[in-house]
Structures are given as C-alpha cells and as structure tokens.
Enzyme design. Structure first.
Site, PDB file in Angstrom:
ATOM      1  N   ALA A 139       0.839  -1.207   0.000  1.00 39.36           N
ATOM      2  CA  ALA A 139       0.000   0.000   0.000  1.00 39.36           C
ATOM      3  C   ALA A 139       0.869   1.250   0.000  1.00 39.36           C
ATOM      4  CB  ALA A 139      -0.960  -0.017   1.186  1.00 39.36           C
ATOM      5  N   ASP A 163      -0.895  -4.511   3.324  1.00 39.22           N
ATOM      6  CA  ASP A 163       0.452  -4.009   3.590  1.00 39.22           C
ATOM      7  C   ASP A 163       0.888  -4.501   4.953  1.00 39.22           C
ATOM      8  OD1 ASP A 163       2.244  -1.526   2.254  1.00 39.22           O
ATOM      9  OD2 ASP A 163       2.695  -2.021   4.352  1.00 39.22           O
ATOM     10  N   ASN A 250      10.177  -4.639  -8.933  1.00 40.61           N
ATOM     11  CA  ASN A 250      11.430  -4.734  -9.713  1.00 40.61           C
ATOM     12  C   ASN A 250      12.474  -5.609  -9.048  1.00 40.61           C
ATOM     13  OD1 ASN A 250      11.132  -3.224 -12.112  1.00 40.61           O
ATOM     14  ND2 ASN A 250      11.125  -1.332 -10.906  1.00 40.61           N
ATOM     15  N   ARG A 281       5.138   5.813 -21.761  1.00 41.41           N
ATOM     16  CA  ARG A 281       6.175   6.851 -21.682  1.00 41.41           C
ATOM     17  C   ARG A 281       6.592   7.285 -23.085  1.00 41.41           C
ATOM     18  NH1 ARG A 281       9.261   4.107 -16.511  1.00 41.41           N
ATOM     19  NH2 ARG A 281       8.260   5.432 -14.944  1.00 41.41           N
ATOM     20  N   HIS A 305      12.191  -4.542 -19.153  1.00 43.41           N
ATOM     21  CA  HIS A 305      11.939  -3.261 -18.490  1.00 43.41           C
ATOM     22  C   HIS A 305      13.302  -2.800 -17.985  1.00 43.41           C
ATOM     23  CE1 HIS A 305       9.954  -0.095 -16.427  1.00 43.41           C
ATOM     24  NE2 HIS A 305      10.110  -0.576 -15.212  1.00 43.41           N
TER      25      HIS A 305
HETATM   26  C1  LMR Z   1       9.710   2.711 -13.267  1.00 45.48           C
HETATM   27  O1  LMR Z   1      10.031   2.421 -14.405  1.00 45.48           O
HETATM   28  O2  LMR Z   1       9.312   3.824 -12.939  1.00 45.48           O
HETATM   29  C2  LMR Z   1       9.785   1.657 -12.198  1.00 45.48           C
HETATM   30  O3  LMR Z   1      10.239   0.470 -12.743  1.00 45.48           O
HETATM   31  C3  LMR Z   1      10.584   2.106 -11.028  1.00 45.48           C
HETATM   32  C4  LMR Z   1      12.056   2.287 -11.341  1.00 45.48           C
HETATM   33  O4  LMR Z   1      12.855   2.072 -10.415  1.00 45.48           O
HETATM   34  O5  LMR Z   1      12.410   2.692 -12.419  1.00 45.48           O
END
Ligand code: LMR
Length: 437
Positions: A139, A163, A250, A281, A305
């Site tokens: 949370a 949480d 992550n 993005r 990612h």
């Molecule tokens: C993001 O892309 O915003 C997340 O994965 C957090 C990070 O640490 O980048």
C-alpha cells in the site's frame, strides 16, 4: 421512543425486536437489509435473553459514576435498545469512534463478528456479487494509486489492499472508501496487514518491494525484493491458486519469474507490468514534439523493463500514420532512449522513491483489460515460449489478455533488426534469471 441506529443493528443477529414507536434510522435499515436482519415490533415476552459480556464502562472525562449493566430480567424492547446503547462495542478493528458513533454502516472488514462477513456473502453481500475481486499487495504509492484507479471503475466487487505496516492498508482503504460518496463507485475497499486477505482474489497486483535509489539499477533490488515476492507467492499458492497475478515489483522480469515459480500458477496467469508503462512513456514523450496527442500515438515497448527495452518503430504510428515518416531518426532514437530511462529520470528527481502515477495506471489498465474482456493487444512480460525466435524466458511481448490472463502472444510483423533486438533481450534476461536464488 428509542432511536434504533446502525450500531444496534450491528450487534443483532437474525431478528432485531424493537418496541412500538421506536424509530429506525435509514442507515440502520440499510445495514439490516445488507446483513439480512429482520426488524420486528414485538412485546417484552418476545425478546429472548441475550447473553452479554460483562461490561466495564471506559472512564469518561468528568464522569466518575459507572453505568451499571442491565439485568436480564429488566429487558423490555426499550430496555434492549438501551442495553444496546450502553453495551461496550465489540472489537471493531480500525473503525474510528466517530464513524461508529454516527451509526454509519460499518464496512464488512470492520464488522465485529468475524463470521458476519461470511454470512453476509450468503445474503446478497459482496460474496454473491458477480463482479471479480481484486487485491493489491503493498500500500505504498504504487499500490494505493493502483487500488484507486481500480475501484473507481466499479468493475470489481471488492478491492483489498494489503500491507505489512499495521493500519496502513486499513487506513488508506477507509479513506478511499469515504471518497465513494463523492465519486460514486461501488467497489468495496478493504485493507489488511495479513496476506490471508488474498483469499478468493481473482486478480492480484503485486507492488510490494523496495524502490531503487538514485544511482541504483533495478537489478540491484533483486536480493531484497526476491524475499518479499517469494513470501507473497508462497501465500498465493495456498490461498489464491485461481488468481491472475500482475507483478510490478522490480527487477520486473526476475520477479515475474519468481512469482510464477513459487506460486505454482500457470504461466498464462502470471504477467509482469512494464511494457504498458514503457509504451505509455514513449507515446507521451512523442506527444511532446507536437506531432500528435498522447492517445493518438500507438506503439509497443517490448523486451525488458530495462536496458534491453525494444520499441519496434516499424509498428509505431502517430495519428494512424507510420511514425518513422513524421520524426527524424535521431529524434526518434532520443525519444526511445528517454522512454527507456524514464524510471531512472524520475528516481533521480524524487531522490527517495520511484514513479507511481504511470506505473499504477499501467498495472490497473492491465487488470481492467482482463476484467472487462478488452482484447486490445498490449505489451506485457510473459513466458515467451520461444516466440519470435527468442529464448523461452520472461520477456515483454505483444499479447492479448482475457479474463484468465494471457490469451495469446500476438505474432506481429517486425523487421529483422527488431526481431534480433528482441532475441538479444531474451538472452540477457535469461542470464539474469539464471542467477536467481
Ligand atoms: C519505473 O520504471 O518507474 C519503475 O520500474 C521504477 C524504477 O525504479 O524505475
């Protein structure tokens, strides 16, 4: 005449007998309907003796005379109402005294009797609501914002935030629920500090974990977040084996792999959220050039990612036209790089914590797509199965979702250099996953 409030109803079971002339508040009636409690007018002889715990009134400021408990024989409809008024409320968890006094309907998770929630299910409460249930683990900013974005759609019967910090999820859930009076959503919001609250969830969004600090890579979080994700996955295996899990924690690909391994869920029901975020993005950054509105830019961010993110520009469009004809290659390349590094850009600006508005909306949009049966092709981290010639690892690929998770990996026509980049991405990810404990 006695006013019968929701407080009185909350303590009744089955039938609440009141005296002729007693006034039942609308909130009390609502709560009685919700719990299937009949309110009947009766005489003193109708009222069964109600076992009552010994009552020791809490000391009140400026008052020294304790209120004596009523004897059973003194009960009359009026006496019952009075008894209900003076009786010490049973454990109400996090509910505030103010809320309790106002006689507001108490959310299911705060009901004094733990069996009440179950009984409510069989009486037309949340349990018989056909809408799916969603739970958000963690949370923090990402978790709370994800929950908000989910509940406001009213697509779900219940959203449970969990949480480990006592009171945090409960407090945020209560606060969020208060906003239902303004926003009009009907998804019940609950909070808990126990993973047992995952029981029965159809969708689970896993956001718990440490964020990185400026200068760190996402991979630096592997050790600390693996422990958290592993523990949650172990619990999901036991209490929510039918759920679809969206992993946000992550490093994304590694944590998605770990979640799948430890939860025992099939690969189709464990997805990583990042492609939607990286895509968003990119689209938003393209819009800054002025060639199109953010929503009119279409693309897919695949691969990892992280450094191996791949945006096949041959698939990207702005206003329905190929983007490559609309922006010079160096500018496009710079936008792709900025999209790839946006997480770090935000982390370095915030100094503590990481992005949350766009990650939360990304995770929520994946769950909404599944719950609503929206079969648009999106990018998600899934087990590749060797698609596009990649290694069979967790990889961002174009997928179509369904109510039960991944329906299919979509075979889009990419250029050879884009496919090669995707294959290289899968090799790097597989290497990192091989190092997982
Ligand atoms: C993001 O892309 O915003 C997340 O994965 C957090 C990070 O640490 O980048």
């Amino acid at each position: 005449m006695t006013v019968i409030t929701a407080e009185t109803v909350a303590r009744a079971d089955g039938v609440l007998i009141i005296a002729k002339g007693d006034v039942v508040t609308p909130l009390a009636r609502d709560l009685a309907n919700e719990r299937g409690i009949r309110i009947e007018i009766g005489s003193a002889s109708d009222i069964p003796p109600v076992p009552r715990p010994a009552f020791t009134p809490a000391p009140m400021a400026g008052r020294t005379t304790p209120v004596a408990p009523q004897s059973q024989s003194a009960r009359s409809p009026m006496a019952l109402s009075f008894a209900a008024r003076v009786e010490a409320p049973r454990q109400l968890g996090a509910v505030s005294g103010a809320l309790y006094r106002r006689g507001a309907p108490v959310p299911a998770h705060m009901w004094p009797d733990p069996g009440a929630s179950q009984r409510n299910s069989s009486r037309g409460g949340v349990g018989s609501d056909p809408r799916p249930k969603v739970a958000v683990v963690g949370a923090g900013h990402v978790g709370a914002t994800t929950a908000l974005r989910l509940v406001e759609t009213s697509l779900f019967s219940k959203c449970t935030m969990i949480d480990i910090v006592p009171g945090l999820a409960e407090g945020l859930a209560l606060d969020m629920w208060h906003s239902a009076g303004l926003r009009g959503f009907t998804t019940r919001v609950e909070g808990s500090d126990s993973l047992d609250a995952l029981r029965g969830a159809d969708y689970i969004v896993m956001t718990a974990g440490r964020p990185r600090k400026p200068g760190m890579s996402r991979t630096d979080l592997t050790g600390v977040n693996a422990e958290i994700v592993g523990a949650v996955a172990d619990k999901i295996r036991i209490v929510a084996p039918d759920a679809v899990v969206v992993v946000v924690t992550n490093p994304l690909e590694e944590m998605t792999e770990l979640m799948a391994r430890r939860s025992g869920l099939p690969d189709s029901r464990v997805l990583g959220m990042a492609g939607v975020l990286d895509t968003a993005r990119f689209c938003s950054l393209v819009a800054l050039t002025g060639i199109a509105a953010p929503g009119a830019v279409k693309a897919l961010a695949l691969g990892s990612h992280g450094p191996e993110m791949v945006i096949p520009l041959s698939l990207a469009t702005a206003n329905g036209q190929p983007i490559e004809g609309q922006l010079p290659p160096p500018e496009l390349k710079a936008i792709v790089e900025r999209a790839r590094d946006s997480g770090a850009e935000v982390v370095s600006l915030l100094k503590t914590g990481s992005a949350y508005f766009s990650p939360a909306e990304s995770a929520a949009s994946m769950v909404r797509a599944m719950a609503s049966g929206d079969d648009t092709v999106i990018a998600a981290c899934v087990k590749s199965g060797g698609a596009f010639g990649t290694l069979n690892t967790r990889l961002g690929l174009p997928v179509r979702l369904g109510r039960q998770g991944v329906r299919e990996i979509v075979n889009l026509p990419m250029r050879p250099d884009e496919v090669s980049a995707l294959i290289r991405s899968s090799e790097s990810i597989a290497g990192r996953i091989a190092e997982l404990p």
